[in-house]
Design an enzyme around this catalytic site. Structure first.
Site, short mmCIF file in Angstrom:
data_model
loop_
_atom_site.label_atom_id
_atom_site.label_comp_id
_atom_site.label_asym_id
_atom_site.label_seq_id
_atom_site.Cartn_x
_atom_site.Cartn_y
_atom_site.Cartn_z
CB SER A 198 -0.91 0.03 1.23
OG SER A 198 -1.65 -1.17 1.33
N1 SAH Z 1 -0.90 -5.08 4.07
C1 SAH Z 1 -0.23 -5.42 2.85
C2 SAH Z 1 -1.09 -5.11 1.64
C3 SAH Z 1 -1.03 -6.22 0.67
S1 SAH Z 1 -2.22 -6.21 -0.63
C4 SAH Z 1 1.15 -4.72 2.76
O1 SAH Z 1 1.46 -3.91 3.64
O2 SAH Z 1 1.90 -5.03 1.85
C5 SAH Z 1 -3.51 -7.21 0.02
C6 SAH Z 1 -3.16 -8.63 0.44
O3 SAH Z 1 -4.37 -9.23 0.90
C7 SAH Z 1 -2.66 -9.53 -0.69
O4 SAH Z 1 -1.45 -10.12 -0.32
C8 SAH Z 1 -3.77 -10.58 -0.84
O5 SAH Z 1 -3.30 -11.86 -1.22
C9 SAH Z 1 -4.35 -10.59 0.57
N2 SAH Z 1 -5.70 -11.13 0.69
C10 SAH Z 1 -6.76 -10.94 -0.11
N3 SAH Z 1 -7.84 -11.59 0.36
C11 SAH Z 1 -7.46 -12.21 1.53
C12 SAH Z 1 -8.12 -13.03 2.50
N4 SAH Z 1 -9.41 -13.37 2.39
N5 SAH Z 1 -7.41 -13.46 3.56
C13 SAH Z 1 -6.09 -13.14 3.71
N6 SAH Z 1 -5.41 -12.37 2.81
C14 SAH Z 1 -6.09 -11.91 1.75
#
Ligand code: SAH
Length: 219
Positions: A66
């Site tokens: 993000s």
């Molecule tokens: N907080 C992260 C943002 C990553 S983007 C950072 O600081 O980099 C969002 C992430 O959510 C992705 O890795 C995706 O695979 C994950 N995601 C999406 N749906 C999910 C779910 N139901 N449970 C766990 N992770 C999930």
């Protein structure tokens, strides 16, 4: 903390001044954490020089780390205290989890993609974030055994508020998540107290999809 080139330290302090403080983030815990965590270590080497710009970056598997301002805004909205236990859905690169881990007692973070889960777990160990507990599963089911949580943050865009997660929020707890369609979402804050749930909007945002039982279907 590990040694890092001086240029990254400088770029990071610039980023906090220009994109975080100047845009109204005031929580000293959040500002300190953003000054401390080396964001360049959460992305591939080819992109490191862009680590301290205020934009999201690809982390593989079609996912993104993000934008720093959004990380700061969501973290501030959680109104964290040092002895809080926080649940994060969507570990991804691990950047948001370490920002939380700089502030609170313990962070529980869930990732649904195995390759990211493994890679990021290893990074937490390397960086010695021993207060981050990881799990490989569908985060929309939450983490019942460890609930209730003082704060819950969802870092992927949900079609609607996942009821299961609201139930795992402690009395007095705060939850922040993006809700909307697959292109744009509204950043929503939920507070739970004796009178029930209170919802407010923090503005627009754009996240990758929350995929799961109480999210979007895969594919
Ligand atoms: N907080 C992260 C943002 C990553 S983007 C950072 O600081 O980099 C969002 C992430 O959510 C992705 O890795 C995706 O695979 C994950 N995601 C999406 N749906 C999910 C779910 N139901 N449970 C766990 N992770 C999930």
């Amino acid at each position: 903390m590990i040694k890092e080139p001086i240029k990254f330290e400088r770029q990071r302090s610039e980023m906090v001044k220009k994109h975080i403080e100047a845009r109204g983030i005031t929580d000293p815990f959040v500002l300190d954490a953003m000054r401390t965590v080396p964001r360049h270590l959460f992305i591939s080497e080819a992109l490191m020089d862009q680590a301290y710009g205020d934009f999201p970056l690809p982390i593989g598997d079609q996912q993104t780390i993000s934008q720093p301002y959004i990380v700061a805004e969501m973290t501030q909205a959680l109104e964290l205290k040092p002895d809080d236990r926080v649940l994060e859905i969507g570990t991804g690169s691990g950047y948001q989890a370490t920002i939380l881990a700089e502030i609170v007692f313990r962070v529980y973070t869930i990732e649904r993609l195995h390759s990211l889960f493994i890679k990021t777990r290893r990074l937490f160990d390397q960086l010695r974030y021993h207060n981050i507990v990881t799990r490989y599963s569908d985060g929309t089911a939450g983490w019942p055994d460890e609930s209730p949580f003082d704060a819950i943050i969802i870092t992927a865009g949900a079609p609607r508020i996942p009821e299961t997660l609201v139930r795992q929020l402690a009395m007095g707890g705060r939850m922040v998540l993006p809700v909307g369609d697959q292109h744009t979402q509204d950043l929503i804050k939920i507070e739970k107290d004796e009178d029930g749930l209170h919802q407010s909007s923090l503005g627009g945002c754009r996240f990758v999809k929350l995929v799961g039982e109480q999210g979007w279907k895969a594919g």
